[in-house]
Design an enzyme around this catalytic site. Structure first.
Site, mmCIF file in Angstrom:
data_model
loop_
_atom_site.group_PDB
_atom_site.id
_atom_site.type_symbol
_atom_site.label_atom_id
_atom_site.label_comp_id
_atom_site.label_asym_id
_atom_site.label_seq_id
_atom_site.Cartn_x
_atom_site.Cartn_y
_atom_site.Cartn_z
ATOM 1 N N SER A 163 0.813 -1.225 -0.072
ATOM 2 C CA SER A 163 0.205 0.201 -0.038
ATOM 3 C C SER A 163 0.819 1.312 0.016
ATOM 4 O O SER A 163 1.744 1.427 -0.896
ATOM 5 C CB SER A 163 -0.938 -0.174 1.249
ATOM 6 N N ARG A 233 -11.575 6.820 9.834
ATOM 7 C CA ARG A 233 -11.003 5.396 9.670
ATOM 8 C C ARG A 233 -12.356 4.682 9.181
ATOM 9 O O ARG A 233 -11.950 3.486 8.538
ATOM 10 C CB ARG A 233 -10.820 5.201 11.241
ATOM 11 N N ASP A 333 -8.662 -6.706 -4.349
ATOM 12 C CA ASP A 333 -8.123 -5.138 -3.982
ATOM 13 C C ASP A 333 -8.772 -4.249 -4.929
ATOM 14 O O ASP A 333 -8.519 -4.344 -6.116
ATOM 15 C CB ASP A 333 -6.754 -5.275 -3.799
ATOM 16 N N HIS A 366 -7.985 -5.400 0.038
ATOM 17 C CA HIS A 366 -6.676 -4.692 0.112
ATOM 18 C C HIS A 366 -5.860 -5.104 1.155
ATOM 19 O O HIS A 366 -4.682 -5.528 1.175
ATOM 20 C CB HIS A 366 -6.848 -3.107 0.145
ATOM 21 N N ASP A 367 -6.661 -5.494 2.363
ATOM 22 C CA ASP A 367 -5.979 -6.096 3.655
ATOM 23 C C ASP A 367 -5.341 -7.491 3.401
ATOM 24 O O ASP A 367 -4.455 -7.518 4.213
ATOM 25 C CB ASP A 367 -7.109 -5.976 4.813
#
Lengths: 400, 202
Positions: A163, A233, A333, A366-367
């Site tokens: 990232s 967040r 992602d 993405h994680d």
């Protein structure tokens, strides 16, 4: 736990019982930021694992993501959670701390020990707040270069990151091709997309719309823009997952109740989960740091810095970059989709650079780069082994 | 050293030591691995299947996931000493274009092709009136990835039309025996596959 190899006089434990080391850099000669502002004597907090070998050729720099930090392997001093890349880094792991000397530093502008907007400006005696200079990915990497030099390392064996960390990896390879043997940019892009800038702007506006933000002066005024930072967040967290992963985890399940309440409580588990993520985040992160670091990502555009051609970025002085690359992306992602990695691969092919590229099949979004993805870990392990052979690093593992 | 396919062995013998090689459709990387260790080659690969790519990279080979028909165009001219295409030309949508790109980005190209003029193939079609299914080409017509078959003679004619020079030819028969008399009618009848070393006419 492996012993740190370098213990210079300035490597005191951080205040508050934080593990890790810190160093003041650019003390004699200030560092010039991309904005033109000069910054000197800033602090960088970092952590090292493993042992630097005699010819200083086994150092791997890990670059953390937007809200990450340098606590890669150990229990996090604030959250009590395991290190964020414990799956990938450690004794016997793909980034094997029995073989490699691993460094990770908190980015310039961060809030876990490196100088950032929450620190006191020596010129005024007050927290910087918004008077902290805007930093870029290039500036973060410049500071890391000073740290690596401070540790006496001329050439890193590898730079690894996902990232925003992947952006730093690319920046390292482009800015210091002679100081990097191999580069592993993961789930990243050579420029931040319009959609990603848009998501960041939502987060920043949430923070700045919180009355407790006080124009960035909340530390002076004794308030905390917790609501705004939590919303930022929550919005960002959605972009780190995928629809499939959210559905798998939560579906439309209700939270501790049998029926909807016809109100605005967290009826759904997914709401409750996001609220928890937001609340936990404000415990460990500074709102102004969030503004600065998201901005750094927005400004990142490698091709623009190389006359509009990404391939040119990988052709320093007209010759093909000597860096060996391994890119990885994840099929679900949508924040840094595979197409972004592929664009980098195409640019590297255009200069006939040495590159590997794998897309990992997963529904975790993405994680995924932080999670248990065995195929991804095999790829990183294999790439590093191959590079170690070419770099002439001993392939024999130290007995444990 | 694991044993590699007959045509790959022949290909490996054509490659000069210490050269730069791109293996197009490198599969699990057997040839690249062999070349790296036996000939100290600086090898790269392109592979369509994710499984193949993962196996290659996990073994320390420089391989990207990609499609030869779209991704070869990125490379600069003469980026490699050899561009290799093993048993894949017949599966390309535009084999002529792929061959063209290979001879642009490589100083030489090495291509192996199955021979549709092989006598057993001819016999099957003639005697049964059905599309041939052989040991090496074991697909039914409706499932085969091989959409552009040619005979060895067809291939030679194409290289002539494209202005390519065939520097070496090796014909492999059913028993794995190799001959180098490519252009005879016998080779086209008895050869199960052919391996060609090509370069553009100067």
């Amino acid at each position: 736990m492996v012993a740190p190899a370098v213990a210079p006089a300035d490597a005191d434990a951080l205040p508050g019982g934080f593990p890790g080391k810190r160093v003041r850099l650019a003390v004699d000669r200030p560092m010039r930021l991309d904005s033109g502002v000069e910054i000197g004597g800033f602090q960088i907090a970092y952590q090292t694992y493993g042992t630097l070998n005699a010819d200083r050729s086994n150092a791997i720099l890990i670059c953390h993501a937007l809200t990450g930090d340098h606590f890669v392997v150990e229990t996090h001093p604030v959250t009590g959670k395991p290190g964020w890349w414990e799956m990938l880094v450690g004794p016997g792991r793909p980034v094997d701390t029995d073989r490699y000397f691993v460094i990770c530093s908190n980015v310039l502008g961060g809030c876990l020990g490196s100088t950032g907007p929450k620190d006191v400006d020596p010129a005024t005696g007050q927290p910087y707040g918004l008077s902290f200079p805007v930093v870029t990915i290039g500036d973060m990497v410049r500071a890391q270069k000073l740290l690596v030099e401070h540790l006496g390392i001329e050439k890193l064996f590898c730079v690894v990151g996902g990232s925003m960390g992947g952006m730093q990896v690319l920046q390292w390879a482009v800015a210091y091709p002679e100081s990097v043997f191999a580069a592993v940019p993961i789930a990243t892009a050579a420029r931040h997309s319009a959609q990603n800038i848009a998501f960041h702007e939502v987060g920043r506006q949430a923070i700045m719309a919180d009355p407790s933000w006080r124009g960035g002066n909340y530390l002076l005024e004794g308030t905390r823009p917790e609501a705004g930072l939590a919303v930022a967040r929550m919005a960002a967290h959605i972009t780190y997952l995928s629809e499939a992963a959210l559905h798998r985890k939560f579906g439309r399940n209700l939270q501790d109740r049998k029926a909807v309440t016809y109100g605005f409580d967290a009826d759904f588990q997914v709401e409750s989960y996001l609220r928890y993520q937001g609340a936990a985040f404000v415990e460990r992160f500074d709102a102004n740091s969030y503004l600065y670091i998201t901005r750094a990502m927005d400004y990142f555009d490698l091709a623009a810095d190389a006359g509009g051609s990404l391939a040119n970025a990988f052709r320093p002085g007209g010759t093909t970059t000597p860096v060996r690359f391994c890119l990885a992306s994840f099929s679900s992602d949508w924040l840094f989709p595979t197409a972004e990695s592929r664009a980098i691969v195409h640019a590297l092919n255009a200069v006939a650079a040495n590159v590997s590229f794998v897309e990992i099949e997963t529904d975790k979004g993405h994680d995924a780069f932080l999670l248990d993805e065995p195929e991804f870990h095999q790829v990183i392990h294999g790439f590093l082994e191959g590079c170690a052979e070419h770099r002439g690093l001993s392939v024999r593992r130290r007995a444990r | 050293m694991p044993d590699i396919r007959d045509d790959l062995k022949l290909i490996a013998e054509m490659v000069e030591p210490n050269s730069r090689v791109l293996d197009v459709g490198c599969g699990d990387g057997a040839l690249l691995d062999h070349l790296a260790h036996a000939k100290n080659v600086d090898g790269r690969g392109i592979e369509l299947s994710m499984d193949g790519v993962r196996q290659c990279v996990a073994h320390g080979l420089s391989v990207i996931q990609g499609d030869a028909e779209t991704d070869l165009k990125d490379y600069p001219a003469e980026a490699f000493d050899y561009v290799i295409l093993g048993q894949t030309l017949q599966a390309m949508r535009r084999p002529r274009d792929v061959l063209e790109m290979m001879c642009r980005i490589g100083r030489r190209a090495i291509v192996s092709v199955p021979n549709f003029g092989y006598w057993r193939v001819r016999m099957q079609l003639m005697l049964t009136g059905r599309m041939p299914v052989t040991e090496k080409l074991g697909y039914q017509w409706w499932e085969t990835p091989n959409i552009h078959f040619c005979t060895l003679r067809d291939f030679v004619v194409l290289t002539e039309e494209m202005g390519l020079t065939i520097e070496q030819t090796h014909i492999i028969d059913r028993a794995g025996r190799v001959t180098s008399r490519a252009h005879s009618g016998f080779a086209n009848l008895l050869g199960e596959q052919g391996v060609f070393l090509l370069r553009r006419n100067r």
